[in-house]
Design an enzyme around this catalytic site. Structure first.
Site, PDB file in Angstrom:
ATOM      1  N   HIS A  62     -36.695 -57.306  31.615  1.00  0.00           N
ATOM      2  CA  HIS A  62     -37.501 -57.329  30.392  1.00  0.00           C
ATOM      3  C   HIS A  62     -38.620 -58.347  30.549  1.00  0.00           C
ATOM      4  CE1 HIS A  62     -34.815 -60.795  29.921  1.00  0.00           C
ATOM      5  NE2 HIS A  62     -35.774 -61.322  29.150  1.00  0.00           N
ATOM      6  N   ARG A  79     -22.400 -68.772  34.870  1.00  0.00           N
ATOM      7  CA  ARG A  79     -23.808 -69.185  34.802  1.00  0.00           C
ATOM      8  C   ARG A  79     -24.214 -69.321  33.346  1.00  0.00           C
ATOM      9  NH1 ARG A  79     -28.884 -66.582  34.698  1.00  0.00           N
ATOM     10  NH2 ARG A  79     -30.394 -68.123  35.380  1.00  0.00           N
TER      11      ARG A  79
HETATM   12  C1  LIG Z   1     -37.926 -64.475  18.991  1.00  0.00           C
HETATM   13  C2  LIG Z   1     -37.284 -63.571  19.707  1.00  0.00           C
HETATM   14  C3  LIG Z   1     -37.620 -63.185  21.091  1.00  0.00           C
HETATM   15  C4  LIG Z   1     -36.460 -62.306  21.501  1.00  0.00           C
HETATM   16  C5  LIG Z   1     -36.135 -61.609  20.207  1.00  0.00           C
HETATM   17  C6  LIG Z   1     -36.112 -62.789  19.225  1.00  0.00           C
HETATM   18  C7  LIG Z   1     -34.831 -63.600  19.438  1.00  0.00           C
HETATM   19  C8  LIG Z   1     -34.247 -63.436  20.842  1.00  0.00           C
HETATM   20  C9  LIG Z   1     -35.271 -63.209  21.953  1.00  0.00           C
HETATM   21  C10 LIG Z   1     -34.687 -62.489  23.156  1.00  0.00           C
HETATM   22  C11 LIG Z   1     -33.946 -63.375  24.162  1.00  0.00           C
HETATM   23  C12 LIG Z   1     -33.406 -62.496  25.313  1.00  0.00           C
HETATM   24  C13 LIG Z   1     -34.462 -61.515  25.838  1.00  0.00           C
HETATM   25  C14 LIG Z   1     -35.197 -60.810  24.679  1.00  0.00           C
HETATM   26  C15 LIG Z   1     -36.111 -59.726  25.203  1.00  0.00           C
HETATM   27  C16 LIG Z   1     -34.157 -60.333  23.693  1.00  0.00           C
HETATM   28  O1  LIG Z   1     -33.619 -59.269  23.658  1.00  0.00           O
HETATM   29  O2  LIG Z   1     -33.888 -61.353  22.795  1.00  0.00           O
HETATM   30  C17 LIG Z   1     -35.881 -61.839  23.829  1.00  0.00           C
HETATM   31  C18 LIG Z   1     -36.700 -61.323  22.645  1.00  0.00           C
HETATM   32  C19 LIG Z   1     -38.159 -61.107  23.004  1.00  0.00           C
HETATM   33  O3  LIG Z   1     -38.773 -61.920  23.660  1.00  0.00           O
HETATM   34  O4  LIG Z   1     -38.663 -60.057  22.587  1.00  0.00           O
HETATM   35  O1  LIG Z   2     -30.512 -66.160  32.112  1.00  0.00           O
HETATM   36  C1  LIG Z   2     -31.661 -66.154  32.537  1.00  0.00           C
HETATM   37  O2  LIG Z   2     -31.998 -66.779  33.525  1.00  0.00           O
HETATM   38  C2  LIG Z   2     -32.712 -65.316  31.839  1.00  0.00           C
HETATM   39  C3  LIG Z   2     -32.651 -65.390  30.352  1.00  0.00           C
HETATM   40  C4  LIG Z   2     -33.782 -64.668  29.698  1.00  0.00           C
HETATM   41  O3  LIG Z   2     -34.557 -64.009  30.334  1.00  0.00           O
HETATM   42  C5  LIG Z   2     -33.979 -64.773  28.239  1.00  0.00           C
HETATM   43  O4  LIG Z   2     -33.139 -65.376  27.540  1.00  0.00           O
HETATM   44  O5  LIG Z   2     -35.005 -64.243  27.765  1.00  0.00           O
HETATM   45 FE   LIG Z   3     -36.303 -63.430  29.142  1.00  0.00          FE
END
Ligand SMILES: C=C1C[C@]23C[C@H]1CC[C@H]2[C@@]12CCC[C@@](C)(C(=O)O1)[C@H]2[C@@H]3C(=O)O
Ligand SMILES: O=C(O)CCC(=O)C(=O)O
Ligand SMILES: [Fe+2]
Length: 357
Positions: A216, A283
């Site tokens: 992503h 991790r």
């Molecule tokens: C402020 C944010 C940014 C979110 C959504 C929301 C809370 C959690 C973030 C993440 C974190 C993990 C990858 C991601 C792709 C996900 O699924 O949740 C991120 C997403 C984004 O960057 O779009």
């Molecule tokens: O675990 C990681 O190194 C990646 C985490 C990540 O991509 C995210 O939280 O958006």
């Molecule tokens: Fe990420």
């Protein structure tokens, strides 16, 4: 995000699984974790007088770099890591008390992007937006205070660093304070509403067929990530494939998000990344997701556009963009892209159409 039938609490308890259930086994079609390249992500010393040049180059070529001498106290990183570990090692029943509600973002649960994939990811997450109090109280009815204080401290320090990095990155594009309209009285970028994402990847009985966190890009301006000493983060670099971001003690990983991609009119591309897992080691990663104030409209900076380089994206606020991402996932960036036909008109397919030149 609603839990699919497969997501019964039993299945969320990855720590107790002795073999990989079929619902967690990814195939090539699903984005099977292929082996990585030996290339190295740039390491930048924030105290280096040439840091601005290195940061610009890293953003342009990789969209990610590792940062050392960043000024975040090492104790704070150590304490955050310990707290994250403590959180994820709570019994599953306890963690589920702080589960993300079906229409909410904050709380414990599977990766927010899970619903876009046919297989489960080998990870669990805890998302914090705003105060962690409500969820922390459910995890530790008596001991939530320390956790909340630590989170506030971490957000404060990360905000300072993110702000410093943003000016460095913008500076590398020739952008100064007068070019940005969301600057506060002391020259700082106005307080964004950041998110913290704690990710836990338990040791996995069949790591070659499992995916920790699927590929992503982040929706942010930039993301500052702390990973523990176990590798797993991989970034995609054109021509090289997946490159592992080797853990360096005390270093932070900084990656370009979609909003910076838009702001820089595509000069700095958001980086595709994912996390893989391993057989023996747990991790942990902690992502600070930094964006602009939620109501500010982000569009390509006018200093970076002209007749030859028309704006490639329409304007969006962070909250609008998060909505688009939540609905369309990896198509979000192309959905806000303008098509630029030869006649110089930009067709936004909606009321945001802009005339160029
Ligand atoms: C402020 C944010 C940014 C979110 C959504 C929301 C809370 C959690 C973030 C993440 C974190 C993990 C990858 C991601 C792709 C996900 O699924 O949740 C991120 C997403 C984004 O960057 O779009
Ligand atoms: O675990 C990681 O190194 C990646 C985490 C990540 O991509 C995210 O939280 O958006
Ligand atoms: Fe990420």
């Amino acid at each position: 995000m609603s839990l699919k039938p497969l997501d019964s609490p039993k299945h969320l308890d990855l720590n107790s699984m002795k073999e990989l259930p079929d619902s967690y086994a990814w195939s090539t079609v699903d984005g099977f974790p292929s082996s990585g390249s030996s290339e190295q992500v740039p390491v930048i010393n924030l105290e280096d007088p040439n840091a601005i040049k290195h940061v610009g180059h890293a953003c342009k070529t990789w969209g990610v770099f590792q940062l050392i001498n960043h000024g975040i106290p090492i104790d704070l990183l150590v304490n955050m890591e310990a707290s994250g570990k403590k959180l994820f090692s709570l019994p599953i029943q306890q963690k589920l008390k702080a589960a993300r509600s079906p229409d909410g973002v904050s709380g414990y649960g599977v990766a927010p992007i899970s619903s876009f994939f046919p297989k489960h990811m080998w990870s669990e997450g805890f998302t914090i937006i705003g105060s962690p109090y409500e969820h922390a109280r459910k995890l530790w009815p008596r001991g939530y205070r320390n956790f909340c204080d630590l989170i506030e401290e971490y957000k404060k320090e990360m905000n300072k660093l993110a702000n410093r990095l943003m000016w460095l990155i913008l500076g590398s594009l020739g952008i100064t304070k007068g070019d940005i309209n969301w600057v506060g009285p002391s020259g700082e970028l106005k307080e964004a509403s950041p998110a913290l994402q704690l990710n836990s990847y338990p040791a996995c009985p069949d790591p070659d067929r499992a995916m920790g966190l699927a590929a992503h890009t982040d929706s942010t301006l930039l993301t500052i990530l702390h990973q523990n000493n176990t590798s797993g983060l991989q970034v995609q670099r054109e021509g090289f494939g997946w490159v592992t971001v080797k853990p360096i003690a005390g270093a932070l990983v900084v990656n370009v998000g979609d909003l910076l991609h838009i702001l820089s009119n595509g000069l700095y591309s958001s980086v595709l990344h994912r996390a893989i897992v391993n057989r023996t080691q747990h991790r942990l990663s902690i992502a600070y997701l930094y964006g602009p104030p939620s109501n500010v409209r982000i569009s390509p900076l006018s200093k970076l556009t002209d007749n030859v380089h028309p704006p490639l994206y329409r304007s969006v606020t962070w909250s609008e963009y998060l909505g688009t991402k939540a609905k369309h996932f990896n198509k979000a960036l192309s959905l806000v892209r303008l098509c630029v036909p030869m006649n110089g008109f930009v067709d936004a397919n909606d009321h945001n159409s802009v005339l160029v030149g």
